[in-house]
Motif scaffolding. Structure first.
Motif, PDB file in Angstrom:
ATOM      1  N   ASN A  30     -15.827  58.594  44.465  1.00 37.94           N
ATOM      2  CA  ASN A  30     -14.730  59.819  44.675  1.00 37.94           C
ATOM      3  C   ASN A  30     -13.405  59.430  45.802  1.00 37.94           C
ATOM      4  N   LYS A  31     -14.488  58.546  46.490  1.00 37.24           N
ATOM      5  CA  LYS A  31     -14.134  58.067  47.683  1.00 37.24           C
ATOM      6  C   LYS A  31     -12.604  56.523  46.970  1.00 37.24           C
ATOM      7  N   LEU A  32     -13.580  55.415  45.565  1.00 36.11           N
ATOM      8  CA  LEU A  32     -12.497  54.897  45.412  1.00 36.11           C
ATOM      9  C   LEU A  32     -11.850  55.568  44.426  1.00 36.11           C
ATOM     10  N   LEU A  33     -11.618  56.753  43.804  1.00 34.17           N
ATOM     11  CA  LEU A  33     -10.202  57.676  43.299  1.00 34.17           C
ATOM     12  C   LEU A  33      -9.375  58.274  43.718  1.00 34.17           C
ATOM     13  N   TYR A  34     -10.116  58.408  45.041  1.00 34.71           N
ATOM     14  CA  TYR A  34      -8.689  59.259  45.511  1.00 34.71           C
ATOM     15  C   TYR A  34      -9.285  58.523  47.351  1.00 34.71           C
ATOM     16  N   PRO A  35      -8.527  57.094  47.445  1.00 39.48           N
ATOM     17  CA  PRO A  35      -8.548  56.920  48.425  1.00 39.48           C
ATOM     18  C   PRO A  35      -9.195  57.846  50.013  1.00 39.48           C
ATOM     19  N   GLU A  36      -7.641  58.578  50.162  1.00 44.43           N
ATOM     20  CA  GLU A  36      -8.039  59.238  50.407  1.00 44.43           C
ATOM     21  C   GLU A  36      -8.176  60.437  51.968  1.00 44.43           C
ATOM     22  N   MET A  37      -9.379  61.270  50.359  1.00 44.99           N
ATOM     23  CA  MET A  37     -10.391  61.558  50.903  1.00 44.99           C
ATOM     24  C   MET A  37     -11.453  61.448  51.449  1.00 44.99           C
ATOM     25  N   ASP A  38     -12.163  62.621  52.346  1.00 44.20           N
ATOM     26  CA  ASP A  38     -13.356  62.093  52.801  1.00 44.20           C
ATOM     27  C   ASP A  38     -14.555  62.878  52.208  1.00 44.20           C
ATOM     28  N   THR A  39     -15.180  62.604  52.589  1.00 50.61           N
ATOM     29  CA  THR A  39     -16.872  63.551  51.766  1.00 50.61           C
ATOM     30  C   THR A  39     -17.725  64.030  53.058  1.00 50.61           C
ATOM     31  N   ILE A  40     -17.737  65.509  53.274  1.00 45.74           N
ATOM     32  CA  ILE A  40     -19.038  65.642  54.008  1.00 45.74           C
ATOM     33  C   ILE A  40     -19.981  66.408  53.449  1.00 45.74           C
ATOM     34  N   PHE A  41     -20.920  66.531  54.774  1.00 43.00           N
ATOM     35  CA  PHE A  41     -22.485  66.546  53.696  1.00 43.00           C
ATOM     36  C   PHE A  41     -23.033  67.508  55.354  1.00 43.00           C
ATOM     37  N   LEU A  42     -23.654  68.868  54.462  1.00 40.21           N
ATOM     38  CA  LEU A  42     -23.760  70.053  54.756  1.00 40.21           C
ATOM     39  C   LEU A  42     -25.075  69.898  54.272  1.00 40.21           C
ATOM     40  N   HIS A  43     -26.070  69.615  55.473  1.00 41.00           N
ATOM     41  CA  HIS A  43     -27.745  70.355  55.524  1.00 41.00           C
ATOM     42  C   HIS A  43     -27.664  71.548  54.775  1.00 41.00           C
ATOM     43  N   THR A  44     -28.905  72.523  53.963  1.00 48.00           N
ATOM     44  CA  THR A  44     -28.956  73.325  53.751  1.00 48.00           C
ATOM     45  C   THR A  44     -30.097  73.563  54.448  1.00 48.00           C
ATOM     46  N   SER A  45     -29.072  75.581  54.722  1.00 50.08           N
ATOM     47  CA  SER A  45     -30.484  75.419  56.310  1.00 50.08           C
ATOM     48  C   SER A  45     -31.983  75.386  55.909  1.00 50.08           C
TER      49      SER A  45
END
Length: 162
Positions: free
Chosen positions: A107-122
């Motif tokens: 995704n970052k390759l396709l849209y360099p301005e974006m970031d992904t965040i990960f939330l660990h499930t409770s």
């Protein structure tokens, strides 16, 4: 102070308490959460797009912070078109993390301005998955405590043999 916009994509087939956990936590962090009910060509969903969107709507009701959208193409294209810079993913375990890290790099390759965040499930939802819920339902097992209570009968009815 809350942050801007985030997108939370998934197939949500069906929508689980794990999904809801991540969704509400995102709503606590961001001003606007777009929950994207995805069309995944690699999966054969049990529930239609409209059924999945309606399930989520039934659970969240009218919520100014959360908007339900449908994406049939690349999520990165939708993000560009709507000026969304953050994509969120829920992580249950290391297997999810491995998959999601690879996806986030693409995704970052396709849209360099974006970031992904990960939330660990409770922790109490770490074992919940849509595919396991469907497996339980094939054998008429209980899904209480796995999906929002308001959806139990709607989801179960899809598996009742007529």
């Amino acid at each position: 102070m809350k942050n801007g916009k985030v997108i939370f994509p998934g197939t949500f087939d069906p929508f689980t308490l794990g999904h809801l956990d991540v969704l509400y936590r995102l709503a606590d962090i961001f001003n606007k959460v777009y929950i994207s009910v995805a069309v995944n060509l690699d999966k054969s969903p049990t529930f239609s797009i409209d059924e999945r969107k309606n399930m989520i709507k039934k659970v969240i009701g009218d919520n100014d912070t959360i908007e339900i959208v449908t994406i049939s193409g690349l999520v990165t294209e939708y993000m560009k078109q709507n000026d969304i810079k953050v994509l969120a993913r829920g992580i249950r375990d290391s297997e999810d993390l491995y998959y999601e890290l690879r996806m986030s790099r693409m995704n970052k390759l396709l849209y360099p301005e974006m970031d992904t965040i990960f939330l660990h499930t409770s922790e109490h939802y770490a074992y919940v998955s849509s595919s396991l819920i469907k497996e339980i339902l094939k054998f008429n097992g209980p899904i209480d405590g796995l999906v929002p209570e308001i959806l139990v009968e709607d989801i179960r009815s899809k598996f009742i043999k007529k």
